[in-house]
Design a protein around this motif. Sequence first.
Motif, PDB file in Angstrom:
ATOM      1  N   ILE A  21     -14.215  69.381  11.570  1.00  0.00           N
ATOM      2  CA  ILE A  21     -14.228  70.517  12.499  1.00  0.00           C
ATOM      3  C   ILE A  21     -13.147  71.524  12.100  1.00  0.00           C
ATOM      4  CG2 ILE A  21     -13.693  71.200  14.878  1.00  0.00           C
ATOM      5  CD1 ILE A  21     -15.132  68.640  15.788  1.00  0.00           C
ATOM      6  N   GLY A  22     -11.968  71.024  11.757  1.00  0.00           N
ATOM      7  CA  GLY A  22     -10.872  71.911  11.359  1.00  0.00           C
ATOM      8  C   GLY A  22     -11.179  72.693  10.101  1.00  0.00           C
ATOM      9  N   THR A  23     -11.734  72.024   9.098  1.00  0.00           N
ATOM     10  CA  THR A  23     -12.031  72.722   7.848  1.00  0.00           C
ATOM     11  C   THR A  23     -13.182  73.704   8.025  1.00  0.00           C
ATOM     12  OG1 THR A  23     -13.430  70.879   7.122  1.00  0.00           O
ATOM     13  CG2 THR A  23     -11.159  70.907   6.355  1.00  0.00           C
ATOM     14  N   THR A  24     -14.141  73.354   8.869  1.00  0.00           N
ATOM     15  CA  THR A  24     -15.250  74.276   9.131  1.00  0.00           C
ATOM     16  C   THR A  24     -14.745  75.505   9.879  1.00  0.00           C
ATOM     17  OG1 THR A  24     -16.790  72.425   9.215  1.00  0.00           O
ATOM     18  CG2 THR A  24     -17.535  74.484  10.166  1.00  0.00           C
ATOM     19  N   ALA A  25     -13.905  75.287  10.865  1.00  0.00           N
ATOM     20  CA  ALA A  25     -13.338  76.415  11.614  1.00  0.00           C
ATOM     21  C   ALA A  25     -12.457  77.277  10.718  1.00  0.00           C
ATOM     22  CB  ALA A  25     -12.547  75.901  12.815  1.00  0.00           C
ATOM     23  N   PHE A  26     -11.748  76.647   9.783  1.00  0.00           N
ATOM     24  CA  PHE A  26     -10.910  77.390   8.845  1.00  0.00           C
ATOM     25  C   PHE A  26     -11.764  78.318   7.979  1.00  0.00           C
ATOM     26  CE2 PHE A  26      -8.276  77.785   4.973  1.00  0.00           C
ATOM     27  CZ  PHE A  26      -7.140  78.306   5.566  1.00  0.00           C
ATOM     28  N   GLY A  27     -12.995  77.910   7.681  1.00  0.00           N
ATOM     29  CA  GLY A  27     -13.916  78.754   6.914  1.00  0.00           C
ATOM     30  C   GLY A  27     -14.281  80.029   7.657  1.00  0.00           C
ATOM     31  N   ALA A  28     -14.144  80.001   8.970  1.00  0.00           N
ATOM     32  CA  ALA A  28     -14.457  81.190   9.762  1.00  0.00           C
ATOM     33  C   ALA A  28     -13.515  82.344   9.442  1.00  0.00           C
ATOM     34  CB  ALA A  28     -14.388  80.851  11.245  1.00  0.00           C
ATOM     35  N   ILE A  29     -12.312  82.037   9.009  1.00  0.00           N
ATOM     36  CA  ILE A  29     -11.343  83.091   8.681  1.00  0.00           C
ATOM     37  C   ILE A  29     -11.862  83.965   7.547  1.00  0.00           C
ATOM     38  CG2 ILE A  29      -9.021  83.513   7.781  1.00  0.00           C
ATOM     39  CD1 ILE A  29      -8.162  80.960   9.278  1.00  0.00           C
ATOM     40  N   SER A  30     -12.407  83.337   6.512  1.00  0.00           N
ATOM     41  CA  SER A  30     -12.935  84.125   5.389  1.00  0.00           C
ATOM     42  C   SER A  30     -14.163  84.927   5.800  1.00  0.00           C
ATOM     43  CB  SER A  30     -13.256  83.218   4.200  1.00  0.00           C
ATOM     44  OG  SER A  30     -14.300  82.337   4.512  1.00  0.00           O
ATOM     45  N   ALA A  54     -21.588  83.188   9.516  1.00  0.00           N
ATOM     46  CA  ALA A  54     -21.022  82.863  10.821  1.00  0.00           C
ATOM     47  C   ALA A  54     -21.977  81.976  11.617  1.00  0.00           C
ATOM     48  CB  ALA A  54     -20.711  84.138  11.597  1.00  0.00           C
ATOM     49  N   ALA A  55     -23.270  82.262  11.528  1.00  0.00           N
ATOM     50  CA  ALA A  55     -24.258  81.425  12.220  1.00  0.00           C
ATOM     51  C   ALA A  55     -24.240  80.002  11.655  1.00  0.00           C
ATOM     52  CB  ALA A  55     -25.652  82.038  12.093  1.00  0.00           C
ATOM     53  N   ALA A  56     -24.076  79.877  10.345  1.00  0.00           N
ATOM     54  CA  ALA A  56     -24.007  78.554   9.724  1.00  0.00           C
ATOM     55  C   ALA A  56     -22.759  77.799  10.191  1.00  0.00           C
ATOM     56  CB  ALA A  56     -24.010  78.683   8.208  1.00  0.00           C
ATOM     57  N   ILE A  57     -21.661  78.502  10.337  1.00  0.00           N
ATOM     58  CA  ILE A  57     -20.430  77.868  10.807  1.00  0.00           C
ATOM     59  C   ILE A  57     -20.585  77.399  12.248  1.00  0.00           C
ATOM     60  CG2 ILE A  57     -18.026  78.352  11.463  1.00  0.00           C
ATOM     61  CD1 ILE A  57     -17.825  79.987   8.881  1.00  0.00           C
ATOM     62  N   VAL A  58     -21.165  78.231  13.085  1.00  0.00           N
ATOM     63  CA  VAL A  58     -21.373  77.856  14.487  1.00  0.00           C
ATOM     64  C   VAL A  58     -22.295  76.640  14.583  1.00  0.00           C
ATOM     65  CG1 VAL A  58     -22.424  78.617  16.663  1.00  0.00           C
ATOM     66  CG2 VAL A  58     -20.897  80.143  15.417  1.00  0.00           C
ATOM     67  N   THR A  59     -23.351  76.635  13.788  1.00  0.00           N
ATOM     68  CA  THR A  59     -24.271  75.500  13.784  1.00  0.00           C
ATOM     69  C   THR A  59     -23.567  74.235  13.297  1.00  0.00           C
ATOM     70  OG1 THR A  59     -26.112  76.998  13.327  1.00  0.00           O
ATOM     71  CG2 THR A  59     -26.483  74.660  12.923  1.00  0.00           C
ATOM     72  N   GLY A  60     -22.780  74.359  12.249  1.00  0.00           N
ATOM     73  CA  GLY A  60     -22.036  73.213  11.736  1.00  0.00           C
ATOM     74  C   GLY A  60     -21.061  72.658  12.756  1.00  0.00           C
ATOM     75  N   LEU A  61     -20.366  73.538  13.458  1.00  0.00           N
ATOM     76  CA  LEU A  61     -19.436  73.096  14.492  1.00  0.00           C
ATOM     77  C   LEU A  61     -20.169  72.402  15.638  1.00  0.00           C
ATOM     78  CD1 LEU A  61     -16.927  76.082  14.660  1.00  0.00           C
ATOM     79  CD2 LEU A  61     -16.468  73.760  13.859  1.00  0.00           C
ATOM     80  N   ALA A  62     -21.345  72.911  16.003  1.00  0.00           N
ATOM     81  CA  ALA A  62     -22.133  72.281  17.065  1.00  0.00           C
ATOM     82  C   ALA A  62     -22.574  70.875  16.658  1.00  0.00           C
ATOM     83  CB  ALA A  62     -23.339  73.148  17.411  1.00  0.00           C
ATOM     84  N   ILE A  63     -22.990  70.725  15.413  1.00  0.00           N
ATOM     85  CA  ILE A  63     -23.399  69.404  14.922  1.00  0.00           C
ATOM     86  C   ILE A  63     -22.209  68.447  14.916  1.00  0.00           C
ATOM     87  CG2 ILE A  63     -24.176  68.163  12.861  1.00  0.00           C
ATOM     88  CD1 ILE A  63     -25.980  70.620  12.303  1.00  0.00           C
ATOM     89  N   LEU A  64     -21.061  68.920  14.457  1.00  0.00           N
ATOM     90  CA  LEU A  64     -19.872  68.066  14.439  1.00  0.00           C
ATOM     91  C   LEU A  64     -19.425  67.703  15.852  1.00  0.00           C
ATOM     92  CD1 LEU A  64     -17.933  69.787  11.547  1.00  0.00           C
ATOM     93  CD2 LEU A  64     -18.856  67.463  11.542  1.00  0.00           C
ATOM     94  N   TYR A  65     -19.533  68.627  16.782  1.00  0.00           N
ATOM     95  CA  TYR A  65     -19.186  68.346  18.175  1.00  0.00           C
ATOM     96  C   TYR A  65     -20.109  67.280  18.750  1.00  0.00           C
ATOM     97  CZ  TYR A  65     -18.425  68.981  23.169  1.00  0.00           C
ATOM     98  OH  TYR A  65     -18.159  68.767  24.498  1.00  0.00           O
ATOM     99  N   ARG A  66     -21.389  67.390  18.446  1.00  0.00           N
ATOM    100  CA  ARG A  66     -22.354  66.393  18.901  1.00  0.00           C
ATOM    101  C   ARG A  66     -22.014  65.017  18.321  1.00  0.00           C
ATOM    102  NH1 ARG A  66     -28.353  67.126  17.020  1.00  0.00           N
ATOM    103  NH2 ARG A  66     -27.375  66.430  15.101  1.00  0.00           N
TER     104      ARG A  66
END
Length: 79
Positions: A21-30, A54-66
């Motif tokens: 989750i942290g590394t995926t969220a860190f990708g949002a900065i770029s 950004a949509a891919a990051i949001v989807t990835g975060l949702a999957i990781l949260y699940r």
Amino acid sequence: MSALTKAKGFKKSKTGTYLSIGTTAFGAISVIKQARKARSEHDTLQLVDAVVSAAAIVTGLAILYRELKRLGDDDVLLG
């Protein structure tokens, strides 16, 4: 237990999920930087790319949260 087996198990652990989750969220900065640059240069194609990323990051975060919730549900102490 071999190091490879431990590494594969880490990916499915709570700690591994938090790290993902942290590394995926860190990708949002770029992606934010890319979107700002595209807007300042009026580059529509770059902006579309940033939105899709950004949509891919949001989807990835949702999957990781699940997955994190699923790991929490399996915890014997919580049940």
